[in-house]
Write an enzyme that holds these catalytic residues in place. Structure first.
Site, PDB file in Angstrom:
ATOM      1  N   CYS A   8       7.186  30.247 -15.122  1.00 25.52           N
ATOM      2  CA  CYS A   8       5.824  30.041 -15.632  1.00 25.52           C
ATOM      3  C   CYS A   8       5.857  28.840 -16.570  1.00 25.52           C
ATOM      4  O   CYS A   8       6.835  28.086 -16.562  1.00 25.52           O
ATOM      5  CB  CYS A   8       5.279  31.300 -16.304  1.00 25.52           C
ATOM      6  N   ASN A  11       7.682  30.484 -20.359  1.00 25.29           N
ATOM      7  CA  ASN A  11       8.767  31.472 -20.222  1.00 25.29           C
ATOM      8  C   ASN A  11       8.796  32.485 -21.382  1.00 25.29           C
ATOM      9  O   ASN A  11       9.857  32.975 -21.763  1.00 25.29           O
ATOM     10  CB  ASN A  11      10.141  30.792 -20.062  1.00 25.29           C
ATOM     11  N   CYS A  13       5.618  34.700 -21.653  1.00 21.83           N
ATOM     12  CA  CYS A  13       4.624  35.730 -21.290  1.00 21.83           C
ATOM     13  C   CYS A  13       4.828  36.245 -19.862  1.00 21.83           C
ATOM     14  O   CYS A  13       5.276  37.374 -19.662  1.00 21.83           O
ATOM     15  CB  CYS A  13       3.203  35.186 -21.438  1.00 21.83           C
TER      16      CYS A  13
HETATM   17  P1  4NP Z   1       3.587  31.701 -20.147  1.00 12.56           P
HETATM   18  O1  4NP Z   1       2.490  31.451 -21.304  1.00 12.56           O
HETATM   19  O2  4NP Z   1       3.614  30.422 -19.316  1.00 12.56           O
HETATM   20  O3  4NP Z   1       3.061  32.854 -19.363  1.00 12.56           O
HETATM   21  O4  4NP Z   1       4.885  31.982 -20.859  1.00 12.56           O
HETATM   22  C1  4NP Z   1       2.580  30.366 -22.191  1.00 12.56           C
HETATM   23  C2  4NP Z   1       3.367  30.480 -23.318  1.00 12.56           C
HETATM   24  C3  4NP Z   1       3.427  29.416 -24.218  1.00 12.56           C
HETATM   25  C4  4NP Z   1       2.698  28.265 -23.981  1.00 12.56           C
HETATM   26  C5  4NP Z   1       1.917  28.153 -22.847  1.00 12.56           C
HETATM   27  C6  4NP Z   1       1.858  29.210 -21.948  1.00 12.56           C
HETATM   28  N1  4NP Z   1       2.726  27.174 -24.908  1.00 12.56           N
HETATM   29  O5  4NP Z   1       2.030  26.188 -24.696  1.00 12.56           O
HETATM   30  O6  4NP Z   1       3.482  27.266 -25.891  1.00 12.56           O
END
Ligand code: 4NP
Length: 156
Positions: A8, A11, A13
């Site tokens: 994702c 990394n 969620c």
């Molecule tokens: P994930 O969600 O891709 O599902 O882990 C996110 C977690 C952090 C960020 C973006 C999406 N971020 O920009 O820090």
């Protein structure tokens, strides 16, 4: 051994949730000797961090462990080392395809494409929506269908 990597953006969620849910299913199917699971993010912002509190909370409710899961960035060698590279959304796929050569791109898939009658194609990002239970339901269904597909492909 079959190696499965979930990807994702951050990394923290979605992909660590998929890693934990899929590993749990693999164990319950008695396939931990056949299938190994990991996860990684397109970005490196959260390297070394445990999953987001929202991911930890929902998995705790479902009795699924996140122990030992920490964030790391996806690397080019992942496209060689893993048999299945499973992204959460179309944006992740775009980044992965730009890292991969023509041959390696074949192993890149999108989780909800394994669910034939899915309403959504992308797993929405709960980092922005805050809806971790919706994401859990999508990931649970995606992982279940992915495992069925892998079992079929490899006669497990
Ligand atoms: P994930 O969600 O891709 O599902 O882990 C996110 C977690 C952090 C960020 C973006 C999406 N971020 O920009 O820090």
């Amino acid at each position: 051994m079959i190696h499965v990597l979930f990807v994702c953006l951050g990394n923290i969620c979605r992909s660590p949730m998929a890693e934990a849910v899929f590993s749990d299913m693999v164990k319950k199917n008695g396939l931990e000797g056949e299938i190994k699971t990991d996860s990684a993010g397109i970005g490196a912002w959260h390297t070394g961090n445990p999953p987001h509190e929202g991911t930890q909370d929902i998995l705790k409710q479902k009795g699924i462990s996140t122990s030992g899961i920490t964030a790391r960035q996806v690397r080019e060698s992942d496209l060689t080392d893993f048999d299945y590279v499973i992204a959460m959304d179309a944006e992740n796929i775009g980044h992965l395809r730009s890292m991969a050569g023509y041959k390696k791109a074949a192993k890149i898939g999108r989780l909800l494409d394994y669910v034939k009658d899915a309403d959504l194609a992308d797993v929405p990002d709960p980092y922005y929506t805050g809806n971790f239970s919706e994401v859990y339901a999508l990931i649970e269904s995606g992982c279940r269908h992915l495992l069925e597909s892998i079992k079929k492909d490899h006669h497990l």
